[in-house]
Motif scaffolding. Sequence first.
Motif, PDB file in Angstrom:
ATOM      1  N   MET A   1     -13.428 -10.196   9.407  1.00  0.00           N
ATOM      2  CA  MET A   1     -12.610  -9.679   8.099  1.00  0.00           C
ATOM      3  C   MET A   1     -12.221 -10.658   7.573  1.00  0.00           C
ATOM      4  SD  MET A   1      -9.816  -6.500   8.355  1.00  0.00           S
ATOM      5  CE  MET A   1      -9.414  -6.961   9.811  1.00  0.00           C
ATOM      6  N   GLU A   2     -11.985 -10.487   5.999  1.00  0.00           N
ATOM      7  CA  GLU A   2     -11.219 -11.293   5.192  1.00  0.00           C
ATOM      8  C   GLU A   2     -10.411 -10.811   4.544  1.00  0.00           C
ATOM      9  OE1 GLU A   2     -12.442 -14.618   1.782  1.00  0.00           O
ATOM     10  OE2 GLU A   2     -14.118 -13.303   2.450  1.00  0.00           O
ATOM     11  N   ILE A   3      -9.320 -11.290   4.350  1.00  0.00           N
ATOM     12  CA  ILE A   3      -8.047 -10.469   3.758  1.00  0.00           C
ATOM     13  C   ILE A   3      -7.651 -11.269   2.322  1.00  0.00           C
ATOM     14  CG2 ILE A   3      -5.602  -9.788   3.934  1.00  0.00           C
ATOM     15  CD1 ILE A   3      -6.971  -8.843   6.302  1.00  0.00           C
ATOM     16  N   LYS A   4      -7.581 -10.735   1.339  1.00  0.00           N
ATOM     17  CA  LYS A   4      -7.259 -11.163  -0.150  1.00  0.00           C
ATOM     18  C   LYS A   4      -5.938 -10.451  -0.543  1.00  0.00           C
ATOM     19  CE  LYS A   4     -11.312 -13.523  -1.340  1.00  0.00           C
ATOM     20  NZ  LYS A   4     -12.580 -13.534  -2.063  1.00  0.00           N
ATOM     21  N   SER A   5      -5.161 -11.075  -1.275  1.00  0.00           N
ATOM     22  CA  SER A   5      -4.008 -10.197  -1.870  1.00  0.00           C
ATOM     23  C   SER A   5      -3.806 -10.628  -3.220  1.00  0.00           C
ATOM     24  CB  SER A   5      -2.719 -10.535  -1.137  1.00  0.00           C
ATOM     25  OG  SER A   5      -2.447 -11.973  -1.133  1.00  0.00           O
ATOM     26  N   LYS A   6      -3.167  -9.630  -3.905  1.00  0.00           N
ATOM     27  CA  LYS A   6      -2.767  -9.995  -5.517  1.00  0.00           C
ATOM     28  C   LYS A   6      -1.647  -9.139  -5.851  1.00  0.00           C
ATOM     29  CE  LYS A   6      -4.561  -7.620  -8.889  1.00  0.00           C
ATOM     30  NZ  LYS A   6      -5.954  -6.916  -9.658  1.00  0.00           N
ATOM     31  N   LEU A   7      -0.505 -10.338  -6.261  1.00  0.00           N
ATOM     32  CA  LEU A   7       0.445  -9.532  -6.484  1.00  0.00           C
ATOM     33  C   LEU A   7       0.579  -9.226  -8.026  1.00  0.00           C
ATOM     34  CD1 LEU A   7       3.457  -8.993  -5.352  1.00  0.00           C
ATOM     35  CD2 LEU A   7       4.037 -11.465  -5.930  1.00  0.00           C
ATOM     36  N   ASP A   8       0.990  -8.102  -8.473  1.00  0.00           N
ATOM     37  CA  ASP A   8       1.116  -7.702 -10.040  1.00  0.00           C
ATOM     38  C   ASP A   8       2.300  -6.994 -10.120  1.00  0.00           C
ATOM     39  OD1 ASP A   8       0.529  -6.675 -12.352  1.00  0.00           O
ATOM     40  OD2 ASP A   8      -0.937  -5.112 -11.790  1.00  0.00           O
ATOM     41  N   LYS A   9       3.440  -7.854 -10.615  1.00  0.00           N
ATOM     42  CA  LYS A   9       4.631  -7.304 -11.038  1.00  0.00           C
ATOM     43  C   LYS A   9       5.406  -6.661  -9.482  1.00  0.00           C
ATOM     44  CE  LYS A   9       3.745  -6.576 -15.658  1.00  0.00           C
ATOM     45  NZ  LYS A   9       3.021  -5.743 -16.504  1.00  0.00           N
ATOM     46  N   SER A  10       5.616  -5.251  -9.519  1.00  0.00           N
ATOM     47  CA  SER A  10       6.335  -4.936  -8.267  1.00  0.00           C
ATOM     48  C   SER A  10       5.254  -4.478  -7.374  1.00  0.00           C
ATOM     49  CB  SER A  10       7.254  -3.809  -8.502  1.00  0.00           C
ATOM     50  OG  SER A  10       6.849  -2.744  -9.335  1.00  0.00           O
ATOM     51  N   ARG A  11       4.097  -4.608  -7.573  1.00  0.00           N
ATOM     52  CA  ARG A  11       3.275  -4.156  -6.539  1.00  0.00           C
ATOM     53  C   ARG A  11       2.212  -5.279  -6.125  1.00  0.00           C
ATOM     54  NH1 ARG A  11      -0.550   0.850  -9.186  1.00  0.00           N
ATOM     55  NH2 ARG A  11       1.110   2.349  -9.282  1.00  0.00           N
ATOM     56  N   ILE A  12       1.690  -4.958  -4.676  1.00  0.00           N
ATOM     57  CA  ILE A  12       0.903  -6.138  -4.114  1.00  0.00           C
ATOM     58  C   ILE A  12      -0.537  -5.183  -3.751  1.00  0.00           C
ATOM     59  CG2 ILE A  12       1.977  -5.966  -1.645  1.00  0.00           C
ATOM     60  CD1 ILE A  12       1.627  -8.890  -1.890  1.00  0.00           C
ATOM     61  N   TYR A  13      -1.438  -5.813  -3.777  1.00  0.00           N
ATOM     62  CA  TYR A  13      -2.752  -5.529  -3.431  1.00  0.00           C
ATOM     63  C   TYR A  13      -3.385  -5.977  -2.126  1.00  0.00           C
ATOM     64  CZ  TYR A  13      -2.913  -2.774  -7.748  1.00  0.00           C
ATOM     65  OH  TYR A  13      -2.607  -1.886  -8.855  1.00  0.00           O
ATOM     66  N   VAL A  14      -3.689  -5.366  -1.060  1.00  0.00           N
ATOM     67  CA  VAL A  14      -4.236  -6.273  -0.122  1.00  0.00           C
ATOM     68  C   VAL A  14      -5.593  -5.857   0.187  1.00  0.00           C
ATOM     69  CG1 VAL A  14      -4.009  -6.501   2.596  1.00  0.00           C
ATOM     70  CG2 VAL A  14      -2.014  -6.489   1.153  1.00  0.00           C
ATOM     71  N   TYR A  15      -6.546  -6.744  -0.031  1.00  0.00           N
ATOM     72  CA  TYR A  15      -8.017  -6.181   0.170  1.00  0.00           C
ATOM     73  C   TYR A  15      -8.615  -6.480   1.425  1.00  0.00           C
ATOM     74  CZ  TYR A  15      -7.238  -6.453  -4.970  1.00  0.00           C
ATOM     75  OH  TYR A  15      -6.782  -5.968  -6.114  1.00  0.00           O
ATOM     76  N   PHE A  16      -9.192  -5.487   2.110  1.00  0.00           N
ATOM     77  CA  PHE A  16      -9.995  -6.067   3.494  1.00  0.00           C
ATOM     78  C   PHE A  16     -11.523  -5.997   3.036  1.00  0.00           C
ATOM     79  CE2 PHE A  16      -6.162  -3.786   4.309  1.00  0.00           C
ATOM     80  CZ  PHE A  16      -5.472  -4.375   5.399  1.00  0.00           C
ATOM     81  N   SER A  17     -12.009  -7.148   3.446  1.00  0.00           N
ATOM     82  CA  SER A  17     -13.564  -7.023   3.466  1.00  0.00           C
ATOM     83  C   SER A  17     -14.077  -7.320   4.731  1.00  0.00           C
ATOM     84  CB  SER A  17     -14.073  -7.871   2.385  1.00  0.00           C
ATOM     85  OG  SER A  17     -13.725  -9.457   2.561  1.00  0.00           O
ATOM     86  N   GLY A  18     -15.078  -6.675   4.964  1.00  0.00           N
ATOM     87  CA  GLY A  18     -15.864  -6.833   6.179  1.00  0.00           C
ATOM     88  C   GLY A  18     -15.696  -5.496   7.233  1.00  0.00           C
ATOM     89  N   GLU A  19     -15.551  -6.248   8.525  1.00  0.00           N
ATOM     90  CA  GLU A  19     -15.389  -5.106   9.511  1.00  0.00           C
ATOM     91  C   GLU A  19     -14.153  -5.069  10.165  1.00  0.00           C
ATOM     92  OE1 GLU A  19     -19.997  -4.089  10.846  1.00  0.00           O
ATOM     93  OE2 GLU A  19     -18.849  -5.590  12.104  1.00  0.00           O
ATOM     94  N   ILE A  20     -13.582  -3.907  10.264  1.00  0.00           N
ATOM     95  CA  ILE A  20     -12.175  -3.816  11.056  1.00  0.00           C
ATOM     96  C   ILE A  20     -12.486  -3.241  12.515  1.00  0.00           C
ATOM     97  CG2 ILE A  20      -9.968  -2.887  10.896  1.00  0.00           C
ATOM     98  CD1 ILE A  20     -10.078  -2.736   7.940  1.00  0.00           C
TER      99      ILE A  20
END
Lengths: 101, 142
Positions: A1-20
């Motif tokens: 599993m790979e984790i990526k994130s993106k901060l957009d002002k007051s929001r944060i996006y956390v992206y999960f790719s692969g198998e959990i």
Amino acid sequence: MEIKSKLDKSRIYVYFSGEIDEHSANKARATIDNVLENNNFKVVIFDFSNTSFMDSTGIGMLLGRYKKLKKRGVSSYISNPSFSVNKVFQISGIYDVMPKI
Amino acid sequence: MNNKMTIKFDSVSQNEALARNVIASFILPLNPSLSELSDVKTAVSEAVTNAIVHGYPDTVGEVTMVAEIIDSDVHISISDSGVGIDDLNKALEPFFTTKPDDERSGMGFTIIKTFMDDVTVSSRLNFGTTVNMVKSISKVAV
């Protein structure tokens, strides 16, 4: 599993790719907590558009993050689960505390 | 065509993916729908994770997966020779976990029961646990 994130002002996006599963979640927890603890935001969106598999380990992992984030007054949401990942979320009832957007 | 297979593997977490990929390949000749395929993979992942995490909490032991295709049904048995389950009724309850501090959801057996058509769990303290489950794969006209 790979984790990526993106901060957009007051929001944060956390992206999960692969198998959990139990194997990958154990490694991912520290990465996610590092991202969440070192940024300021009011809303977290956990994005599952690239998650090909998830079992109930994913539920435990998300609820663990939810408890920590709630103490900080942060709202958590789930987005873009596949058909099968969505099925696991629905059975668990997690959408009651982390709505799907 | 009926078919049967057995695999044995160590109770280490990277074998969770091995078990669900083996079962997916095994049932592919039945032409399962994507939904049926993911149901079976998820149920196997749950049962194998239980064997690894709860069956052998402090040691590496052996987990056995037996699968058999009979007509359009797949019968799967996942067993360990680990510590066993003290209170089986309690273990089958939704949200029950003996390891809440490890962020476990307690939803494993609930997911297995929801995704499979028939599930039986037997366990004996200090002898191990076996999860037997059956999934009927729908026949789609070709």
